[in-house]
Design a protein around this motif. Structure first.
Motif, PDB file in Angstrom:
ATOM      1  N   LEU A  96       0.509  -1.780   0.265  1.00 24.44           N
ATOM      2  CA  LEU A  96       0.236   0.333  -0.030  1.00 24.44           C
ATOM      3  C   LEU A  96       0.777   1.393   0.331  1.00 24.44           C
ATOM      4  O   LEU A  96       0.575   2.220  -0.518  1.00 24.44           O
ATOM      5  CB  LEU A  96      -1.305  -0.436   1.000  1.00 24.44           C
ATOM      6  CG  LEU A  96      -1.733  -0.983   1.531  1.00 24.44           C
ATOM      7  CD1 LEU A  96      -2.723  -1.034   2.678  1.00 24.44           C
ATOM      8  CD2 LEU A  96      -2.861  -1.044   0.143  1.00 24.44           C
ATOM      9  N   LEU A  97       2.337   1.502   0.420  1.00 24.26           N
ATOM     10  CA  LEU A  97       2.628   3.028   0.911  1.00 24.26           C
ATOM     11  C   LEU A  97       4.095   2.241  -0.439  1.00 24.26           C
ATOM     12  O   LEU A  97       4.715   3.817  -0.180  1.00 24.26           O
ATOM     13  CB  LEU A  97       3.271   2.618   2.509  1.00 24.26           C
ATOM     14  CG  LEU A  97       1.707   2.443   3.183  1.00 24.26           C
ATOM     15  CD1 LEU A  97       2.244   2.528   4.985  1.00 24.26           C
ATOM     16  CD2 LEU A  97       0.848   3.814   3.521  1.00 24.26           C
ATOM     17  N   GLY A  98       4.299   1.480  -0.357  1.00 29.36           N
ATOM     18  CA  GLY A  98       5.961   1.203  -0.790  1.00 29.36           C
ATOM     19  C   GLY A  98       7.148   0.757   0.366  1.00 29.36           C
ATOM     20  O   GLY A  98       7.348   0.236   1.383  1.00 29.36           O
ATOM     21  N   PRO A  99       7.939  -0.210  -0.277  1.00 25.63           N
ATOM     22  CA  PRO A  99       8.678  -0.566   0.513  1.00 25.63           C
ATOM     23  C   PRO A  99       9.919   0.201   1.277  1.00 25.63           C
ATOM     24  O   PRO A  99      10.378  -0.296   2.188  1.00 25.63           O
ATOM     25  CB  PRO A  99       9.434  -1.419  -0.732  1.00 25.63           C
ATOM     26  CG  PRO A  99       9.343  -1.190  -1.269  1.00 25.63           C
ATOM     27  CD  PRO A  99       8.193  -0.205  -1.782  1.00 25.63           C
ATOM     28  N   ASP A 100      10.193   0.858   1.554  1.00 24.50           N
ATOM     29  CA  ASP A 100      10.782   2.031   2.009  1.00 24.50           C
ATOM     30  C   ASP A 100      10.038   2.842   2.886  1.00 24.50           C
ATOM     31  O   ASP A 100      10.813   4.083   3.336  1.00 24.50           O
ATOM     32  CB  ASP A 100      11.755   2.662   0.801  1.00 24.50           C
ATOM     33  CG  ASP A 100      12.918   1.312   0.230  1.00 24.50           C
ATOM     34  OD1 ASP A 100      13.277   0.786   0.779  1.00 24.50           O
ATOM     35  OD2 ASP A 100      13.272   2.810  -0.929  1.00 24.50           O
ATOM     36  N   HIS A 101       8.822   2.723   2.290  1.00 21.70           N
ATOM     37  CA  HIS A 101       8.409   3.775   3.722  1.00 21.70           C
ATOM     38  C   HIS A 101       8.579   3.811   4.788  1.00 21.70           C
ATOM     39  O   HIS A 101       9.100   2.724   5.052  1.00 21.70           O
ATOM     40  CB  HIS A 101       6.813   3.440   3.501  1.00 21.70           C
ATOM     41  CG  HIS A 101       5.503   4.622   4.038  1.00 21.70           C
ATOM     42  ND1 HIS A 101       5.427   4.613   5.126  1.00 21.70           N
ATOM     43  CD2 HIS A 101       4.994   5.886   3.642  1.00 21.70           C
ATOM     44  CE1 HIS A 101       4.287   5.683   5.809  1.00 21.70           C
ATOM     45  NE2 HIS A 101       4.688   6.430   4.441  1.00 21.70           N
ATOM     46  N   PRO A 102       8.213   4.950   5.553  1.00 24.58           N
ATOM     47  CA  PRO A 102       8.538   4.771   7.379  1.00 24.58           C
ATOM     48  C   PRO A 102       8.165   3.303   7.999  1.00 24.58           C
ATOM     49  O   PRO A 102       8.324   2.703   9.146  1.00 24.58           O
ATOM     50  CB  PRO A 102       8.800   6.226   8.182  1.00 24.58           C
ATOM     51  CG  PRO A 102       9.586   7.043   6.324  1.00 24.58           C
ATOM     52  CD  PRO A 102       8.392   6.221   5.521  1.00 24.58           C
ATOM     53  N   ASP A 103       6.560   3.935   7.682  1.00 23.66           N
ATOM     54  CA  ASP A 103       5.878   2.554   8.329  1.00 23.66           C
ATOM     55  C   ASP A 103       6.572   1.346   8.019  1.00 23.66           C
ATOM     56  O   ASP A 103       5.714   0.620   8.891  1.00 23.66           O
ATOM     57  CB  ASP A 103       3.909   2.893   8.170  1.00 23.66           C
ATOM     58  CG  ASP A 103       4.528   3.782   8.815  1.00 23.66           C
ATOM     59  OD1 ASP A 103       5.220   4.921   9.334  1.00 23.66           O
ATOM     60  OD2 ASP A 103       2.890   4.874   8.363  1.00 23.66           O
ATOM     61  N   THR A 104       6.537   1.289   6.720  1.00 24.13           N
ATOM     62  CA  THR A 104       6.742  -0.271   6.365  1.00 24.13           C
ATOM     63  C   THR A 104       7.915  -0.865   7.111  1.00 24.13           C
ATOM     64  O   THR A 104       7.974  -1.652   7.564  1.00 24.13           O
ATOM     65  CB  THR A 104       6.889  -0.516   4.821  1.00 24.13           C
ATOM     66  OG1 THR A 104       5.765   0.070   3.878  1.00 24.13           O
ATOM     67  CG2 THR A 104       7.726  -1.880   4.483  1.00 24.13           C
ATOM     68  N   LEU A 105       8.664  -0.193   6.994  1.00 25.06           N
ATOM     69  CA  LEU A 105      10.728  -0.059   7.751  1.00 25.06           C
ATOM     70  C   LEU A 105      10.399  -0.083   9.161  1.00 25.06           C
ATOM     71  O   LEU A 105      11.261  -1.324  10.039  1.00 25.06           O
ATOM     72  CB  LEU A 105      11.514   1.126   7.105  1.00 25.06           C
ATOM     73  CG  LEU A 105      11.931   1.219   5.665  1.00 25.06           C
ATOM     74  CD1 LEU A 105      12.721   1.956   5.663  1.00 25.06           C
ATOM     75  CD2 LEU A 105      12.474  -0.151   5.048  1.00 25.06           C
ATOM     76  N   ALA A 106       9.387   0.061   9.806  1.00 23.57           N
ATOM     77  CA  ALA A 106       9.043   0.025  11.732  1.00 23.57           C
ATOM     78  C   ALA A 106       8.564  -1.504  11.366  1.00 23.57           C
ATOM     79  O   ALA A 106       8.925  -2.072  12.985  1.00 23.57           O
ATOM     80  CB  ALA A 106       7.987   0.989  11.869  1.00 23.57           C
ATOM     81  N   SER A 107       7.455  -1.905  10.645  1.00 21.92           N
ATOM     82  CA  SER A 107       7.200  -3.115  10.501  1.00 21.92           C
ATOM     83  C   SER A 107       7.870  -4.481  10.872  1.00 21.92           C
ATOM     84  O   SER A 107       8.234  -5.079  11.063  1.00 21.92           O
ATOM     85  CB  SER A 107       5.675  -3.413   9.590  1.00 21.92           C
ATOM     86  OG  SER A 107       4.621  -2.818  10.159  1.00 21.92           O
ATOM     87  N   ARG A 108       9.246  -4.226   9.451  1.00 22.72           N
ATOM     88  CA  ARG A 108      10.206  -4.672   8.811  1.00 22.72           C
ATOM     89  C   ARG A 108      11.433  -4.639  10.257  1.00 22.72           C
ATOM     90  O   ARG A 108      11.673  -6.040  10.764  1.00 22.72           O
ATOM     91  CB  ARG A 108      10.359  -4.525   7.546  1.00 22.72           C
ATOM     92  CG  ARG A 108       9.960  -5.050   6.449  1.00 22.72           C
ATOM     93  CD  ARG A 108      10.590  -4.033   5.302  1.00 22.72           C
ATOM     94  NE  ARG A 108      11.521  -4.135   5.216  1.00 22.72           N
ATOM     95  CZ  ARG A 108      12.895  -4.283   4.187  1.00 22.72           C
ATOM     96  NH1 ARG A 108      12.308  -2.730   3.247  1.00 22.72           N
ATOM     97  NH2 ARG A 108      14.329  -4.785   4.060  1.00 22.72           N
ATOM     98  N   TYR A 109      11.029  -3.750  10.740  1.00 22.67           N
ATOM     99  CA  TYR A 109      12.114  -3.680  12.166  1.00 22.67           C
ATOM    100  C   TYR A 109      11.419  -5.025  13.251  1.00 22.67           C
ATOM    101  O   TYR A 109      12.806  -5.323  13.857  1.00 22.67           O
ATOM    102  CB  TYR A 109      12.617  -2.233  12.800  1.00 22.67           C
ATOM    103  CG  TYR A 109      13.402  -1.999  13.858  1.00 22.67           C
ATOM    104  CD1 TYR A 109      14.533  -1.790  13.827  1.00 22.67           C
ATOM    105  CD2 TYR A 109      12.491  -1.995  15.404  1.00 22.67           C
ATOM    106  CE1 TYR A 109      15.316  -1.486  14.572  1.00 22.67           C
ATOM    107  CE2 TYR A 109      12.795  -1.571  16.079  1.00 22.67           C
ATOM    108  CZ  TYR A 109      15.037  -1.494  16.534  1.00 22.67           C
ATOM    109  OH  TYR A 109      15.331  -1.179  17.076  1.00 22.67           O
ATOM    110  N   GLU A 110      10.504  -4.362  13.596  1.00 24.76           N
ATOM    111  CA  GLU A 110       9.930  -5.656  14.565  1.00 24.76           C
ATOM    112  C   GLU A 110       9.713  -6.967  14.276  1.00 24.76           C
ATOM    113  O   GLU A 110      10.024  -7.804  14.868  1.00 24.76           O
ATOM    114  CB  GLU A 110       8.383  -4.982  15.004  1.00 24.76           C
ATOM    115  CG  GLU A 110       8.470  -2.937  15.147  1.00 24.76           C
ATOM    116  CD  GLU A 110       8.723  -2.758  17.034  1.00 24.76           C
ATOM    117  OE1 GLU A 110       8.968  -3.937  17.785  1.00 24.76           O
ATOM    118  OE2 GLU A 110       9.542  -1.535  17.423  1.00 24.76           O
ATOM    119  N   ALA A 111       9.328  -6.986  12.980  1.00 23.39           N
ATOM    120  CA  ALA A 111       9.619  -8.489  12.181  1.00 23.39           C
ATOM    121  C   ALA A 111      11.292  -9.470  12.436  1.00 23.39           C
ATOM    122  O   ALA A 111      11.310 -10.652  13.378  1.00 23.39           O
ATOM    123  CB  ALA A 111       9.594  -8.520  11.107  1.00 23.39           C
TER     124      ALA A 111
END
Length: 749
Positions: free
Chosen positions: A408-423
């Motif tokens: 929805l936002l793109g792979p480099d969106h900060p929210d996407t990266l926040a979820s990848r960080y938590e994963a």
């Protein structure tokens, strides 16, 4: 059974809370641990069974009960114990505060449940089945009566293994005129009805029947005649649920109908795919008609509450910090700010072409607000799971949210990266350090590209990279990354910022792993003083560093000072976090180790007995930390010369660790070595040799022939051979281990 019945001298039956074809369920009291439990008493083994069948049946019961007891997931009922008493097979389970779905429907006069409840139940059951199916376990009798919803909203599946036992014993009700004796007609898959082999997809069909019933108020083939029900499952397409209830979401109807496919290959491939579909479906907002009305004035968003444990006198810049975890992984984490508002101002600015105000070529429009809020809710649900220590489930949630945000936002969106960080964080906390390192590297590279090298989120990801490097034994690499991150934090945040202090703590930790104990101790003492000044003397972060100071004192042989510090930390943690908090219990455990090192075995033994009781009560008898405390108990029994008791304790702990952690897990091998030590002290050197050799072989298989732990085990084996008078074999083994030590590279592990 009588209400005064005491099973195995431990479980006192109080009152019946359920009955079925296989027996009764009682509320009971565990007299040993003083807790309430549920005891399922299976139907007595009558005289009509011949002895050989009864022996086979008991063995199958033990096998199925062990399978059920090994399942560790919040969506599966915990099995504490099992056995046989006066011909009655029994299971001891956690006592659940809730109602099964069958009773919920009865209470609701068989009206369907609310849509949000249906979706929540479906998601939780799918997650639990994904876990159990990965263990190779098929339930075989999933139905509303076997799914419990607790008072706090948690959903649990009950009775794993019981359906197969019922078939073995012959207690399931036979279907009139069919000769079929397994499953429950309204929830049986076509392959069960046909008598063919069933697999995990049979459980998915049964779940489809359950969801159909709670969504419409009746199962898909609600007929009085059993044969007609079976024919319906086998031959008749189910009526779409939305014909009974138009407000059901279309995606939910599609999920249910796909689960009810007649052929297994037409259903979702596994429960994890089902889970992903449910999560994805619930994030898509339902259609609502547009109502033209005056635009309301925007209301300011309320400030989120201060994190637990943060003292009021902290400076305002500590609010909403997004920091990495502590070095030991035991302290509280700071919750990131709520990203529900969608695109941040910073991201929007970066997504615009400089000086034009036009979107950059790779900029994407934001998702609908409802979708962004739903994803934020799921992200925070994952954070809550992590705070509860449920890292496997947290990782599943964060990976699903990351995938949806990337789309929805793109792979480099900060929210996407926040979820990848938590994963990635969840991976590191579940022992997958190498996978976590790869994930952190990817997040770091993206954050450098999007946010900049010195952005706090970028530094947090780099700091986590250092942590997992240490977990992988790459202590020099970890130290170098920590030092670089610390320099950036001091430059951009200042020396007293809590994130800077956390990085200094990590750096002190890495120094100790490089053997620089004096440097590590000096830095840890300074960090403890600075944290006490900035955060307060009893803040969890301050206590984490004081705990590290105690560890370094022990490493330097200053055990009396270490004991005093551990006791102070335990007392302060009890006041700040609670007596039963894992961090408090950890400090007590280390105090026990210090007592043992000081030769105060009797005091250590008393401490460990109390710690074992508390950990059993709080975390359960099979929790790794409970077993670690029991291991300490056994060691101190040996120190006091009580070797028979030490042997019994070590064997018990070793058996449980092998079942819970695996036979080759390092903790299991430590317990097996303790068994060998006890056998040696009892003069049973031949038996000790067998145990030592098993430990050495396992370590060589897992760690390699030249690993220090493997070589130490070979030394144990050689010592045992000498005690047996087999000097030539011992000398040859010493020669081989010496050669392997000589081949180890300098600076090796």
């Amino acid at each position: 059974m009588s209400e005064t019945r005491l099973i195995q001298g431990r479980y006192r039956l109080l009152d019946p809370i359920g009955r079925g074809g296989m027996g009764e369920v009682w509320r009971a009291r565990d007299e040993s641990l003083g807790r309430q439990v549920a005891v399922k008493c299976l139907k007595p083994l009558g005289p009509h069974h011949d002895p050989s069948f009864t022996r086979v049946l008991r063995e199958r019961f033990r096998r199925e009960a062990r399978v059920a007891a090994a399942l560790q997931h919040r969506g599966v009922t915990v099995v504490h114990d099992f056995g046989e008493s006066d011909g009655v097979l029994y299971l001891v389970m956690e006592l659940l505060d809730g109602r099964d779905l069958s009773r919920l429907l009865d209470d609701n006069e068989h009206r369907p449940l609310a849509v949000p409840d249906i979706v929540e139940i479906a998601e939780q059951v799918a997650a639990a089945l994904a876990y159990t199916h990965r263990q190779g376990i098929v339930h075989r009798d999933l139905k509303p009566a076997n799914i419990m919803r607790l008072a706090d909203g948690t959903v649990k599946i009950c009775d794993f293994g019981i359906a197969r036992l019922g078939h073995d014993i012959g207690f399931t009700a036979r279907l009139t005129g069919t000769g079929i004796a397994m499953g429950t007609p309204h929830y049986m898959s076509p392959e069960q009805i046909g008598g063919t082999e069933v697999d995990q997809r049979s459980d998915l069909y049964s779940l489809g029947c359950v969801l159909y019933e709670i969504a419409t108020g009746a199962p898909p083939f609600d007929l009085d005649d059993t044969w007609a029900v079976l024919v319906g499952h086998r031959d008749t397409p189910p009526e779409p649920p939305r014909r009974h209830r138009a407000e059901l979401p279309e995606y939910l109807e599609r999920v249910i109908l796909d689960l009810l496919a007649k052929h297994p290959e037409q259903r979702p491939s596994d429960a994890h795919e089902l889970y992903r579909r449910i999560v994805a479906g619930r994030t898509v907002p339902s259609y609502a008609p547009t109502v033209v009305a005056p635009r309301p004035s925007p209301r300011p968003r309320p400030r989120p509450p201060e994190p637990a444990g943060r003292e009021a006198r902290l400076p305002s810049w500590t609010r909403g910090m997004t920091t990495g975890p502590k070095a030991t992984g035991t302290a509280l984490r700071t919750t990131p700010p709520d990203p529900a508002a969608g695109l941040t101002g910073e991201w929007t600015t970066r997504a615009l072409t400089a000086g034009t105000g036009e979107p950059a070529p790779d900029a994407r429009p934001g998702p609908p607000p409802a979708t962004a809020r739903a994803l934020a809710d799921r992200h925070h649900a994952g954070l809550r799971l992590g705070r509860l220590g449920r890292w496997t489930e947290a990782g599943e949630v964060h990976r699903a949210v990351a995938g949806e945000r990337a789309r929805l936002l793109g792979p480099d969106h900060p929210d996407t990266l926040a979820s990848r960080y938590e994963a990635a964080f969840a991976l590191s906390r579940t022992g997958h350090a190498a996978d976590a390192l790869r994930a952190y590297k990817q997040v770091t590279a993206a954050r450098i590209r999007v946010l900049g090298a010195d952005h706090p989120d970028t530094l947090a990801a780099r700091q986590e990279m250092a942590y997992v490097l240490g977990r992988l034994g790459r202590h020099l690499d970890a130290h170098q990354v920590y030092a670089a991150v610390l320099a950036a934090r001091e430059r951009t945040m200042g020396p007293d910022h809590p994130d800077t202090l956390r990085c200094r703590h990590n750096l002190a930790f890495s120094l100790s792993r490089l053997g620089r104990l004096d440097d590590s101790y000096r830095m840890a003492c300074q960090v403890a003083a600075d944290r006490a000044r900035v955060l307060g003397p009893r803040h969890p972060d301050t206590l984490v560093t004081r705990y590290e100071v105690a560890y370094l004192l022990g490493q330097s042989g200053r055990w009396a000072e270490a004991l005093q510090t551990y006791r102070e930390v335990a007392a302060d943690r009890a006041r700040a976090l609670g007596a039963d908090h894992p961090d408090t219990l950890a400090a007590r455990h280390e105090a026990g180790i210090s007592l043992g090192r000081l030769g105060r075995g009797a005091e250590a033994l008393r401490l460990y007995r109390g710690l074992v009781a508390d950990r059993t009560r709080v975390q359960g008898p099979d929790h790794p930390e409970t077993l670690r405390a029991r291991h300490g108990l056994g060691v101190n029994l040996g120190r006091l010369g009580r070797w028979e008791e030490a042997l019994a304790e070590s064997r018990d702990v070793c058996a449980i660790r092998a079942r819970v952690l695996g036979p080759d897990h390092p903790d299991t091998l430590v317990s097996r070595r303790e068994v060998a030590v006890s056998l040696g002290w009892l003069g049973r050197w031949a038996d000790a040799l067998t145990e030592y050799r098993q430990v050495a072989a396992a370590r060589e298989r897992v760690l390699g022939a030249g690993h220090p732990d493997t070589l130490a085990s070979r030394d144990d084996e050689a010592h045992c051979l000498q005690q047996l008078g087999r000097g030539a074999e011992a000398a040859e083994l010493h020669r081989r281990t010496a050669a392997l030590r000589g081949r180890r590279p300098a600076g090796g592990p």
